[in-house]
Design a protein around this motif. Sequence first.
Motif, mmCIF file in Angstrom:
data_model
loop_
_atom_site.group_PDB
_atom_site.id
_atom_site.type_symbol
_atom_site.label_atom_id
_atom_site.label_comp_id
_atom_site.label_asym_id
_atom_site.label_seq_id
_atom_site.Cartn_x
_atom_site.Cartn_y
_atom_site.Cartn_z
ATOM 1 N N ARG A 310 0.838 -1.208 0.000
ATOM 2 C CA ARG A 310 0.000 0.000 0.000
ATOM 3 C C ARG A 310 0.871 1.256 0.000
ATOM 4 N N THR A 349 -4.941 9.666 -2.041
ATOM 5 C CA THR A 349 -4.638 8.689 -3.082
ATOM 6 C C THR A 349 -4.066 7.456 -2.407
ATOM 7 N N LEU A 351 -3.073 3.527 -3.159
ATOM 8 C CA LEU A 351 -2.845 2.497 -4.165
ATOM 9 C C LEU A 351 -2.415 1.200 -3.486
ATOM 10 N N ASN A 353 -1.350 -2.746 -4.356
ATOM 11 C CA ASN A 353 -0.970 -3.743 -5.346
ATOM 12 C C ASN A 353 -1.028 -5.124 -4.706
ATOM 13 N N PHE A 368 -4.585 -4.690 -8.878
ATOM 14 C CA PHE A 368 -4.394 -3.460 -8.110
ATOM 15 C C PHE A 368 -5.741 -2.886 -7.711
ATOM 16 N N LEU A 370 -7.014 1.155 -6.739
ATOM 17 C CA LEU A 370 -6.671 2.563 -6.572
ATOM 18 C C LEU A 370 -7.879 3.314 -6.036
ATOM 19 N N ASN A 372 -9.083 6.993 -5.165
ATOM 20 C CA ASN A 372 -8.913 8.442 -5.214
ATOM 21 C C ASN A 372 -10.097 9.083 -4.505
#
Length: 826
Positions: A310, A349, A351, A353, A368, A370, A372
């Motif tokens: 992360r 933000t 992210l 993976n 992944f 994501l 936002n």
Amino acid sequence: MKPKITMKKIKFAVLLVLFFTSFYNYAQQPPTGKNKVKVTGKVFEKVSKQPLEYATISIMAPNDTKVIAGGITNPKGEFEVAVAPGTYDIKVEFISFKSTEIKGKNISGDTNLGAVNLSEDAAQLSEVVVRAEKSTVEIKLDKKVYNVGQDMMVKGGTVSDVLDNVPSVSVDTEGNVSLRGSDNIRILIDGRPSNAINVAEALRQLPADAIDKVEVITNPSARYDAEGGSGLINIILKKGKNQGFNGTFIASTGLPETYGLSANLNYKTEKLNYFTTAGYNYRTNEGGGETNTSYFNADGTPKGFLDEDRDTKRTNDGFNGRAGIEWTVAPNTFWTNAINYQKNSGNTTDLINYSNYDAAHAFTGSSFRLNNGDTGSENVEYTSNLIKNFNDKGHKLTADLSISRNTDDSNSIITASPNYNTTLNNQVQKQVQLQADYVLPLGKGSQFEAGYKGSFGDLNNRYFVTDDQGVNDPNLSNTLEYKENINALYTSYGFKVNKFSYLFGLRWEDTNIEVNLLDNNDYNTKKYNNLFPSAFISYEISDQSNFTASYSKRLTRPRGRFMNPAVNYSSNVNIFQGNPDLDPSLTDKYDIGYIKRWDKVTFTTSAYFEDTKDVFSFVRTPNGEEVNGIPVILSRPINLGKEQKFGFEFTFNYSPYKWWKLNSNFNLYNVKTTGSNTYTDVNGNDVVQNLDNQANTWFARVSSKITLPYKIDWQLNGTYNGEQKTAQGKNLGQFAMNTAFSKDVMKDKGTIAFNISDIFNSRIMRSYTYLQNDTTLESQTSYGEMQFRKRQFNLSFTYRFNKPKNEREKNAQPRNEGDGGGEFQG
């Protein structure tokens, strides 16, 4: 031209007075002190009738400047000096006030001088350059007081940074505040509960520059809210005090990108005191973490592996403003009105993976996620405080009103291969609080107190999760309506017998809560009322040492995310959901304390025991769903059962030299939890989780402040949280170190400060979790790391005009700083 008062002169004079007074008394009087009598009284500020702490009393032979005996006043302005019978001149002094002298006073027996009123000396006030510096941490019998203005570590920071430097208090990587290792606490701002929807987030948005001091009360009396199983933290905001127009400007910048500007202005006349604080801050927080999970079959052989990595970046724009007027309606009546306003917006933000591996740990694929997100909040609060002092002996009536409206909005787009979701969370909270307190002294050393408080709140929370076609997910979306009405009455009586002081109190609280899920017509009502007794006993061993014993019954109500059934959708395999059916937990608190003061050392220690029923605990269970073959784990709070906590705490303040000050705090405790959790698995089977747990852990903090050559101040502190076992794993130890440098410029009107937060970038929460499905006997183990904020650098500049650097709050605004009247002290 009159000479300037410097810090060195003040300290030197005080030391000389204390040394020669003690020496003379020891040399001239019999060791038993049988020939001495007591001279007592109280010292007040003439206009506001507020007590002056640290005022100096000097007793001299007639027409002689040689001090025979002396002393200083306590927080209530009281003093007591022992002297042989005779005729004396008595002088009462306080820095920047006109001194008062009593000439030729005949003292043949114990004598009470009554109230001594001092007036400000405007000429002297304008020439004061540096006043005696208060210590960063003041240890008092019933609480610890942390003076924010003396701490360089928090320059350019937030209230969360402030709290993380306070003895007995710690703040985790997600901003959650705990006291003595427990998060069952009540956070007050100027004696009133914080009205923010998300308290942890609100504390991260409020700049440290707006804070004057923080009070930590581990075992509150009946006049405080019963809420807060482990105690109270009272955050006191700055307010100007000096006559005329004065203020402070602070500018700061830092890395990662951070900057801010704030002003604290005050204009005071004889009848009116105008005060305002305003500030803008832009902050960047960079964080991250990882979770590595291993899955096992029933026979213990590997089934698969999942690694989550992360990376998080948060930005926030925030404005904080406060303006008010204190009106001296009459010499004994004060009315204060203020408006508080906060507006914040931010972006996150996040992210994640994902890397998947088979049983042989061979890579099988990746994906992944994501997130936002945008956030925004607006908080408006009006407060009014009226105080009527009937006399200067503490007989008074106070009334408080607080009306607030808070909004908190967030929305996000969650992109995950091969689709995406959107979330929307809108919260509106309205709050009204009414309070009245009456204090009646009944004679020397005794006091009666009674009061009422009403708190009425309404929270509306709309939460939606939609798919990539814009269709709401009914399993994740809902509208929550939360209403909470609390009425409370309390009374207490305190008295003193010889060296023993007693305070007994009883509080009654009636609670009415509605938790309504409007989308599916699920309505829940919880009504309960409780009695909360409290008892405090202290024994004055000597002027330098005291012993205390106390008991109180406390309560912790579930709120916010604990009761909101909306699913936190930031991760699709590790999700969080609140529980609207939570009941409050009740705690019986016992505390035994001892405080000892020497010339260079103040030491306090306490042993405490907390017995809590229906304690809140988070449990992790599989919810029956899978994502790419990975079972989804649901984390939610429950009323677990019983928790017993026993611990010892030690705090030292040590000044080995004039240029070196040390503060340290150590806490060791044992927590024993008893309880179980039952849930239904995907096959309809009831599964019982045994969550009995017993763990030892400890916490330590050391802070050092050194004055280097060229009058550069250097501060260094280190904190360590020991490893702690949990019901489903363990949390590993955590160490962090901060440092700061400060230099006064422009003839002490300006200060440049530079600080580094988390020097070694080591403030990372690490944990192991173990879960087993009691039906299939499949299990999983996880190792996780979470770092909310990485290492930061901050540079700040402070400019003061018409205001001394280390101004003491001598003319304290007559308001409630503790949810009621003054705490009884014998």
